[in-house]
Design a protein around this motif. Structure first.
Motif, PDB file in Angstrom:
ATOM      1  N   PRO A  42     158.600  83.566 132.791  1.00  0.00           N
ATOM      2  CA  PRO A  42     158.931  82.636 133.883  1.00  0.00           C
ATOM      3  C   PRO A  42     157.951  81.467 133.942  1.00  0.00           C
ATOM      4  O   PRO A  42     156.731  81.672 133.954  1.00  0.00           O
ATOM      5  CB  PRO A  42     158.827  83.509 135.137  1.00  0.00           C
ATOM      6  CG  PRO A  42     158.948  84.914 134.650  1.00  0.00           C
ATOM      7  CD  PRO A  42     158.340  84.935 133.279  1.00  0.00           C
ATOM      8  N   VAL A  43     158.487  80.276 133.972  1.00  0.00           N
ATOM      9  CA  VAL A  43     157.639  79.085 134.020  1.00  0.00           C
ATOM     10  C   VAL A  43     156.786  79.064 135.277  1.00  0.00           C
ATOM     11  O   VAL A  43     155.628  78.644 135.257  1.00  0.00           O
ATOM     12  CB  VAL A  43     158.519  77.819 133.940  1.00  0.00           C
ATOM     13  CG1 VAL A  43     157.688  76.561 134.197  1.00  0.00           C
ATOM     14  CG2 VAL A  43     159.193  77.731 132.594  1.00  0.00           C
ATOM     15  N   ILE A  44     157.359  79.539 136.371  1.00  0.00           N
ATOM     16  CA  ILE A  44     156.633  79.519 137.636  1.00  0.00           C
ATOM     17  C   ILE A  44     155.389  80.411 137.577  1.00  0.00           C
ATOM     18  O   ILE A  44     154.433  80.210 138.323  1.00  0.00           O
ATOM     19  CB  ILE A  44     157.566  79.955 138.795  1.00  0.00           C
ATOM     20  CG1 ILE A  44     156.952  79.558 140.140  1.00  0.00           C
ATOM     21  CG2 ILE A  44     157.859  81.451 138.738  1.00  0.00           C
ATOM     22  CD1 ILE A  44     157.901  79.732 141.294  1.00  0.00           C
ATOM     23  N   ALA A  45     155.400  81.398 136.662  1.00  0.00           N
ATOM     24  CA  ALA A  45     154.256  82.302 136.549  1.00  0.00           C
ATOM     25  C   ALA A  45     153.107  81.673 135.764  1.00  0.00           C
ATOM     26  O   ALA A  45     151.936  81.958 136.025  1.00  0.00           O
ATOM     27  CB  ALA A  45     154.693  83.612 135.884  1.00  0.00           C
ATOM     28  N   ALA A  69     152.766  78.280 135.358  1.00  0.00           N
ATOM     29  CA  ALA A  69     152.495  76.917 135.806  1.00  0.00           C
ATOM     30  C   ALA A  69     151.070  76.734 136.328  1.00  0.00           C
ATOM     31  O   ALA A  69     150.406  75.751 135.969  1.00  0.00           O
ATOM     32  CB  ALA A  69     153.516  76.501 136.861  1.00  0.00           C
ATOM     33  N   LEU A  97     155.466  71.907 131.184  1.00  0.00           N
ATOM     34  CA  LEU A  97     156.312  72.917 131.820  1.00  0.00           C
ATOM     35  C   LEU A  97     157.794  72.582 131.660  1.00  0.00           C
ATOM     36  O   LEU A  97     158.625  73.463 131.396  1.00  0.00           O
ATOM     37  CB  LEU A  97     155.944  73.043 133.297  1.00  0.00           C
ATOM     38  CG  LEU A  97     154.546  73.619 133.571  1.00  0.00           C
ATOM     39  CD1 LEU A  97     154.180  73.444 135.036  1.00  0.00           C
ATOM     40  CD2 LEU A  97     154.493  75.093 133.185  1.00  0.00           C
ATOM     41  N   VAL A 120     161.022  72.327 139.032  1.00  0.00           N
ATOM     42  CA  VAL A 120     160.242  73.549 139.256  1.00  0.00           C
ATOM     43  C   VAL A 120     158.763  73.275 139.042  1.00  0.00           C
ATOM     44  O   VAL A 120     157.910  73.747 139.809  1.00  0.00           O
ATOM     45  CB  VAL A 120     160.731  74.671 138.312  1.00  0.00           C
ATOM     46  CG1 VAL A 120     159.790  75.869 138.373  1.00  0.00           C
ATOM     47  CG2 VAL A 120     162.146  75.090 138.673  1.00  0.00           C
ATOM     48  N   ALA A 121     158.440  72.504 138.020  1.00  0.00           N
ATOM     49  CA  ALA A 121     157.039  72.167 137.754  1.00  0.00           C
ATOM     50  C   ALA A 121     156.430  71.396 138.919  1.00  0.00           C
ATOM     51  O   ALA A 121     155.288  71.644 139.316  1.00  0.00           O
ATOM     52  CB  ALA A 121     156.943  71.360 136.473  1.00  0.00           C
ATOM     53  N   GLU A 122     157.185  70.473 139.482  1.00  0.00           N
ATOM     54  CA  GLU A 122     156.683  69.717 140.632  1.00  0.00           C
ATOM     55  C   GLU A 122     156.482  70.625 141.839  1.00  0.00           C
ATOM     56  O   GLU A 122     155.507  70.480 142.582  1.00  0.00           O
ATOM     57  CB  GLU A 122     157.652  68.594 140.989  1.00  0.00           C
ATOM     58  CG  GLU A 122     157.596  67.395 140.062  1.00  0.00           C
ATOM     59  CD  GLU A 122     158.498  66.277 140.543  1.00  0.00           C
ATOM     60  OE1 GLU A 122     158.518  66.033 141.763  1.00  0.00           O
ATOM     61  OE2 GLU A 122     159.190  65.668 139.720  1.00  0.00           O
ATOM     62  N   PHE A 123     157.414  71.538 142.047  1.00  0.00           N
ATOM     63  CA  PHE A 123     157.274  72.473 143.162  1.00  0.00           C
ATOM     64  C   PHE A 123     155.978  73.276 143.047  1.00  0.00           C
ATOM     65  O   PHE A 123     155.265  73.488 144.026  1.00  0.00           O
ATOM     66  CB  PHE A 123     158.462  73.441 143.210  1.00  0.00           C
ATOM     67  CG  PHE A 123     159.650  72.928 143.951  1.00  0.00           C
ATOM     68  CD1 PHE A 123     159.520  72.329 145.190  1.00  0.00           C
ATOM     69  CD2 PHE A 123     160.921  73.023 143.404  1.00  0.00           C
ATOM     70  CE1 PHE A 123     160.626  71.845 145.879  1.00  0.00           C
ATOM     71  CE2 PHE A 123     162.033  72.545 144.080  1.00  0.00           C
ATOM     72  CZ  PHE A 123     161.884  71.951 145.316  1.00  0.00           C
ATOM     73  N   VAL A 124     155.698  73.730 141.828  1.00  0.00           N
ATOM     74  CA  VAL A 124     154.523  74.575 141.621  1.00  0.00           C
ATOM     75  C   VAL A 124     153.243  73.752 141.667  1.00  0.00           C
ATOM     76  O   VAL A 124     152.270  74.125 142.331  1.00  0.00           O
ATOM     77  CB  VAL A 124     154.625  75.317 140.275  1.00  0.00           C
ATOM     78  CG1 VAL A 124     153.363  76.122 140.014  1.00  0.00           C
ATOM     79  CG2 VAL A 124     155.838  76.233 140.272  1.00  0.00           C
TER      80      VAL A 124
END
Length: 274
Positions: free
Chosen positions: A115-118, A120, A139, A207-211
């Motif tokens: 998962p990218v969010i993991a 990031a 990302l 998603v990258a911006e969110f993280v």
């Protein structure tokens, strides 16, 4: 009777117009119903704003929203181009040598399933807070990379065995086999992967911006986060509308490219009578 080519095939009247008019009509009905229900039920704007209020916000805040769109679009398109270049190059390399494929393919799959969010936060730390744009680019690239790689590899392996035997009989070199047989055969797969990757690059950038966030990112995703914290829901919807419009535009461009490159010879784009 003489055969009719794909370019000379008759086009049914109204077909092209219907492709645009029907979705437009459906969207107008949806927005009209949304506007009517919000007004009749008196739904507060911080829960569900009316489309007219979203449009008003879009016009009023157009300067800041377009600036944020420019940031997100730059990250998205850069990641997409990098994914195309690296995915095609590695996909070709993997299929040219069985040992190379066995060595590196598991790592490519690992990149996809992680998962990218993991990862990031790790990427942001590695590149530094003063270069968050680079972390966002990495990302977004990670998300968009695998469809290009897997489709390129699948296309390179899908060469017709009969044609491959003909090339063997003619003593074709590896370069000629690649240029005249493998690459044309893989092109529909590569373009299909590009269409998937174009949408995923938008998702990856968001998603990258969110993280990353924390005010260091200035794209549409951060606008959504900031507006949500201030309960400025109309601005959130305006940002979402721009994101959707941008994603659809990329998808339409890639669809046009695929149609232009394949319409004269590939079954998926040849004109049909019915």
């Amino acid at each position: 009777m003489s055969a009719t080519s794909a370019d000379d095939a008759p086009v049914r009247p109204g077909t092209a117009a219907a492709d645009w008019l029907l979705p437009a009509l459906g969207g107008a009905i949806f927005l009209g119903g949304w506007e009517t229900l919000v007004r009749l039920l008196g739904v507060p704007k911080f829960i569900l704003p009316a489309p007219s209020l979203i449009f008003e916000t879009l016009v009023k805040d157009r300067a800041s929203l377009l600036e944020a769109l420019g940031f997100t679009a730059t990250i998205t398109l850069s990641a997409f181009v990098l994914a195309m270049l690296s995915g095609i190059a590695l996909g070709v390399a993997l299929t040219q040598n069985r040992m190379v494929e066995r060595t590196f393919w598991p790592y490519a799959v690992m990149m996809q399933v992680t998962p990218v969010i993991a990862i990031a936060p790790i990427i942001v730390i590695w590149v530094g807070l003063d270069r968050v744009w680079l972390a966002l680019l990495i990302l977004a690239w990670l998300v968009a990379f695998f469809p290009i790689l897997s489709n390129t590899a699948a296309g390179m392996k899908s060469v017709d065995h009969g044609l491959s035997n003909v090339f063997d009989l003619c003593g074709a070199s590896r370069w000629k086999r690649f240029r005249y047989l493998q690459l044309p055969g893989a092109l529909p797969y590569i373009l299909a992967g590009a269409r998937i990757s174009s949408g995923l690059s938008v998702i990856g950038a968001v998603v990258a911006e969110f993280v990353a966030g924390s005010g260091s990112a200035t794209g549409l995703a951060w606008v959504i986060v900031e507006s949500g914290s201030l309960l400025n829901v109309p601005r959130m919807f305006a940002a979402l509308f721009l994101l959707s419009a941008f994603g659809i535009t990329i998808w339409l461009v890639m669809s046009a490219v695929q149609r232009a490159l394949l319409r004269r010879w590939h079954e998926s784009e040849l004109a049909r009578e019915n």
